[in-house]
Design an enzyme around this catalytic site. Structure first.
Site, PDB file in Angstrom:
ATOM      1  CE  LYS A 175     -28.854 -33.468  31.337  1.00  0.00           C
ATOM      2  NZ  LYS A 175     -28.291 -33.021  32.577  1.00  0.00           N
ATOM      3  CE  LYS A 226     -27.509 -40.607  31.998  1.00  0.00           C
ATOM      4  NZ  LYS A 226     -28.477 -40.097  32.953  1.00  0.00           N
ATOM      5  CE  LYS A 273     -30.929 -36.667  39.799  1.00  0.00           C
ATOM      6  NZ  LYS A 273     -29.814 -35.935  39.155  1.00  0.00           N
TER       7      LYS A 273
HETATM    8  P1  ATP Z   1     -29.989 -35.040  34.851  1.00  0.00           P
HETATM    9  O1  ATP Z   1     -31.005 -35.615  33.905  1.00  0.00           O
HETATM   10  O2  ATP Z   1     -30.444 -33.777  35.524  1.00  0.00           O
HETATM   11  O3  ATP Z   1     -28.615 -34.922  34.239  1.00  0.00           O
HETATM   12  P2  ATP Z   1     -29.264 -37.572  35.994  1.00  0.00           P
HETATM   13  O4  ATP Z   1     -30.367 -38.494  36.263  1.00  0.00           O
HETATM   14  O5  ATP Z   1     -28.444 -37.800  34.770  1.00  0.00           O
HETATM   15  O6  ATP Z   1     -29.854 -36.097  36.045  1.00  0.00           O
HETATM   16  P3  ATP Z   1     -26.975 -36.718  37.506  1.00  0.00           P
HETATM   17  O7  ATP Z   1     -27.158 -35.960  38.767  1.00  0.00           O
HETATM   18  O8  ATP Z   1     -26.631 -35.971  36.265  1.00  0.00           O
HETATM   19  O9  ATP Z   1     -28.309 -37.566  37.271  1.00  0.00           O
HETATM   20  O10 ATP Z   1     -25.904 -37.858  37.718  1.00  0.00           O
HETATM   21  C1  ATP Z   1     -25.514 -38.338  38.995  1.00  0.00           C
HETATM   22  C2  ATP Z   1     -24.711 -39.606  38.832  1.00  0.00           C
HETATM   23  O11 ATP Z   1     -25.578 -40.677  38.449  1.00  0.00           O
HETATM   24  C3  ATP Z   1     -23.630 -39.514  37.748  1.00  0.00           C
HETATM   25  O12 ATP Z   1     -22.486 -40.205  38.196  1.00  0.00           O
HETATM   26  C4  ATP Z   1     -24.237 -40.220  36.580  1.00  0.00           C
HETATM   27  O13 ATP Z   1     -23.276 -40.775  35.717  1.00  0.00           O
HETATM   28  C5  ATP Z   1     -25.053 -41.299  37.281  1.00  0.00           C
HETATM   29  N1  ATP Z   1     -26.183 -41.719  36.460  1.00  0.00           N
HETATM   30  C6  ATP Z   1     -27.240 -40.947  36.094  1.00  0.00           C
HETATM   31  N2  ATP Z   1     -28.091 -41.656  35.340  1.00  0.00           N
HETATM   32  C7  ATP Z   1     -27.568 -42.908  35.228  1.00  0.00           C
HETATM   33  C8  ATP Z   1     -27.980 -44.107  34.566  1.00  0.00           C
HETATM   34  N3  ATP Z   1     -29.117 -44.146  33.878  1.00  0.00           N
HETATM   35  N4  ATP Z   1     -27.195 -45.201  34.660  1.00  0.00           N
HETATM   36  C9  ATP Z   1     -26.021 -45.173  35.362  1.00  0.00           C
HETATM   37  N5  ATP Z   1     -25.575 -44.063  36.007  1.00  0.00           N
HETATM   38  C10 ATP Z   1     -26.326 -42.949  35.948  1.00  0.00           C
HETATM   39 MG    MG Z   2     -27.008 -36.274  34.235  1.00  0.00          MG
END
Ligand code: ATP
Ligand code: MG
Length: 321
Positions: free
Chosen positions: A110, A190, A193
């Site tokens: 990050k 990956k 958000k």
């Molecule tokens: P941020 O960027 O703020 O961390 P994020 O998109 O990674 O947001 P999270 O809220 O951190 O989302 O994760 C929520 C769930 O979604 C977690 O179980 C995480 O492992 C899963 N997840 C997030 N992105 C992916 C992805 N690209 N592929 C598979 N699982 C994902």
């Molecule tokens: Mg995340």
């Protein structure tokens, strides 16, 4: 078994959140006692606007419900409604070594992506351990990016038990769906958000279509076979395509003759077929915020009932009570 997981209201729900996590949340409801929370305290590490934060929480709650989380079968709540979570997080942080957190990839990734490295972001895995341990969950369905954080949780449990000579926590295990462990974003990294590379599940159709059409591809000519290795478009088509269309995806890539533009159009069709109903439900829920608030409040009450007696054990273990 007791299941727990959460999603941060740090942006709009995207297809990585669904296939990596929420789809499993929904499936597990039939068999297990499930706790699904909105990780708003976690989201404060990246969201710095109060109105935006409130809006994102409401969107996430509507998204959870629209995608099939059922308040009758699962406990659905906001993390910040359970003040015992940050309390437990503090107890845990006093037995967590700096080195353990310094090794975490998610923090480093990050920061490398330009997210501000504040202390909350660094300490995030400890708060996550508290989320999990506070209800003594056995199983944590997550995407692969959270695998290391689950290992941290298990290390923190070991350290706590060794420090206080008392086994008060349950050792949780991750549940990771291999084929969708890391859903790629439109840039092939990956999908996240906070990386600005998402395909959102909800919201107006047009920008979503535009996002899909802007998926990064190479410059292979239309008539040639296309490389599958490292292709985000291929991965996404495989994830979305129904069983009877899987062979279409395979031959579109290996035989040539179909351009990337046409494949992306097909991906958008799959997207609408997969999420059409949920998108309708989402719009209905967004039009009824009082109902969503009611569900969250009821969920928080149920979660606190589970947490209260366990928290007593944890307080006694450290000598605070
Ligand atoms: P941020 O960027 O703020 O961390 P994020 O998109 O990674 O947001 P999270 O809220 O951190 O989302 O994760 C929520 C769930 O979604 C977690 O179980 C995480 O492992 C899963 N997840 C997030 N992105 C992916 C992805 N690209 N592929 C598979 N699982 C994902
Ligand atoms: Mg995340």
């Amino acid at each position: 078994m007791r299941v727990l997981s959460g999603v941060q209201p740090s942006g709009s729900l995207h297809i990585g959140n669904y296939f990596g996590a929420i789809r499993q949340f929904v499936a597990l409801q039939d068999e297990h006692e499930c706790y699904y929370f909105l990780a708003d305290l976690h989201a404060l590490t990246t969201i710095k606007d109060a109105d935006w934060m409130r809006a994102l929480v409401r969107e996430l709650a509507a998204g959870y419900l629209a995608l099939g989380l059922d308040p009758e079968r699962s406990v659905i709540y906001r993390q910040s409604d359970i003040p015992e979570v940050p309390e437990l997080s503090w107890y845990l942080s006093t037995v967590t070594s700096m080195g353990l957190l310094q090794r975490c990839h998610s923090f480093k990734d990050k920061v490398a992506r330009g997210v501000l490295p504040n202390h909350g972001l660094f300490a995030y895995p400890v708060l996550m351990a508290a989320d999990i341990l506070i209800v003594r969950s056995d199983l944590v369905p997550v995407g692969k990016d959270q695998k290391q954080h689950l290992e941290v949780t298990r290390d923190v449990v070991a350290s706590f038990h060794a420090t206080y000579g008392k086994e008060v926590f349950t050792l949780p295990a991750p549940l990771i769906q291999d084929d969708v462990a890391v859903v790629p974003g439109i840039d092939g990294e990956k999908m996240s958000k906070s990386y600005g590379n998402t395909i959102d599940i909800f919201g107006p159709e047009k920008p979503i279509r535009k996002r899909i059409m802007s998926l990064v591809t190479d410059s292979t000519p239309v008539e040639d076979p296309k490389p599958k290795q490292g292709s985000a478009l291929y991965r996404l088509l495989k994830i979305f395509a129904p069983v009877e269309e899987q062979s279409w995806v395979e031959s579109a890539f290996s035989e040539g003759g179909i351009g990337y533009g046409d494949m992306k159009k097909r991906l958008f069709e799959y997207f609408l077929a997969t999420f059409g109903d949920a998108r309708t439900r989402y719009d209905e829920l967004m039009a009824d915020p009082a109902e969503v608030d009611r569900i969250l409040l009821a969920g928080a009450q149920r979660a606190r009932e589970t947490v209260a007696p366990l928290m007593d054990d944890f307080r006694k273990a450290v000598g605070i009570r």
